[in-house]
Design an enzyme around this catalytic site. Sequence first.
Site, short mmCIF file in Angstrom:
data_model
loop_
_atom_site.label_atom_id
_atom_site.label_comp_id
_atom_site.label_asym_id
_atom_site.label_seq_id
_atom_site.Cartn_x
_atom_site.Cartn_y
_atom_site.Cartn_z
NE ARG A 69 -3.79 -2.16 0.03
CZ ARG A 69 -3.47 -3.22 -0.73
NH1 ARG A 69 -2.43 -3.18 -1.55
NH2 ARG A 69 -4.20 -4.29 -0.72
CB CYS B 296 -8.89 -0.76 4.52
SG CYS B 296 -9.85 -2.23 4.16
CD GLU C 118 -4.90 0.68 3.08
OE1 GLU C 118 -4.63 -0.34 3.75
OE2 GLU C 118 -5.63 0.66 2.07
#
Length: 306
Positions: free
Chosen positions: A179, A228, A298
């Site tokens: 990510r 998320c 995130e």
Amino acid sequence: MLSKDLKRIEDLQVRKNVSLLPLTSFRIGGPAHLFLVPWTLKALEQTVSYLSNRSISYKVLGQGSNLLINDKGVKLVMTLTALNRIHSLQHGRTAHGHPFKTVSVEAGCRLKSLLSWSIRNSLSGLENFSGIPASVGGAISMNAGTNKCSMAEAIDAVQFTGPDGSCWFRRDQLQFDYRSFRLPDKTLISAAEIQFGKSSPDQISRRVRKVMYKRRTTQPIGEPSAGCIFRNPQGDSAGKLIDQCGLKGLRIGDAEVSKKHANFIVNRGKASAIQVMNLLKIIRERVKKETAVELVPEVSVWGMET
Ligand SMILES: Cc1cc2nc3c(=O)[nH]c(=O)nc-3n(C[C@H](O)[C@H](O)[C@H](O)COP(=O)(O)OP(=O)(O)OC[C@H]3O[C@@H](n4cnc5c(N)ncnc54)[C@H](O)[C@@H]3O)c2cc1C
């Protein structure tokens, strides 16, 4: 002065006090005091060069699907949404004899539009990304993906634009991580090349429907969120840990830990960035206390400390 100078750049739209709230999937955030929309690569290059040479910092907005923006807003935002063209470059066969086509796409193109285009052109390869709301630039910058795919595997080359213009980097020169993606200093992503395989539109559409079905049944699609909110710790699931701590449904103002997927915070109406930040803090403290795992956000946060 700044806006006057920027207005001299041809094909650059300069707007003042643009609300960012409707431009984010979270529906949270104050205005951009200056909002820049380059309509050509040349305008983008001139703008980046102008800003970089004067050390003026700015934020790059993609589709706004992974952002939590300060309620007071931010000074300078540039979006690449007008740079969204797709064109086929070449086709050939892989070492194993499979046919492929390389496609060049500008960074402002939405993944969803690219996927629809690929279906119409019998090109497969992006099906597992179905339902990830992103621009191509945002997807690369976050190395977006699932447990089945990531942009790191889909991308062949990336074009960066910086103070000295634009240049292409091939796959083996790019640094992807879970990510995240390492952008060369003072650059942004302006285009990418992707290699697709061949398949029939029916087969591709069937795979897309399967992926979308799973998303709809496991995620709060349709409710404002930023996807998320925490990265998955290595070998574990952030959602599972938050759920184990009994935090589903926990609410501060209109910010709520989704009852459907514990790693989503949803905006139940008029949540503020501060409310989301406070919720993040509580979740991190509880998970740390009960499981000893340190969760890392995130979501990209603009104008606040995480
Ligand atoms: C319902 C929902 C489901 C989601 N599911 C997933 C999922 O399954 N997997 C996943 O990985 N993510 C998922 N996300 C999160 C989000 O879709 C991804 O992180 C996506 O990559 C963000 O792209 P964006 O264009 O919206 O970027 P933005 O949110 O606009 O920006 C994110 C970051 O990328 C930077 N950026 C954007 N464009 C550029 C550019 N051209 N050059 C340099 N930097 C740039 C921004 O400055 C910012 O730091 C989901 C989000 C939602 C709301």
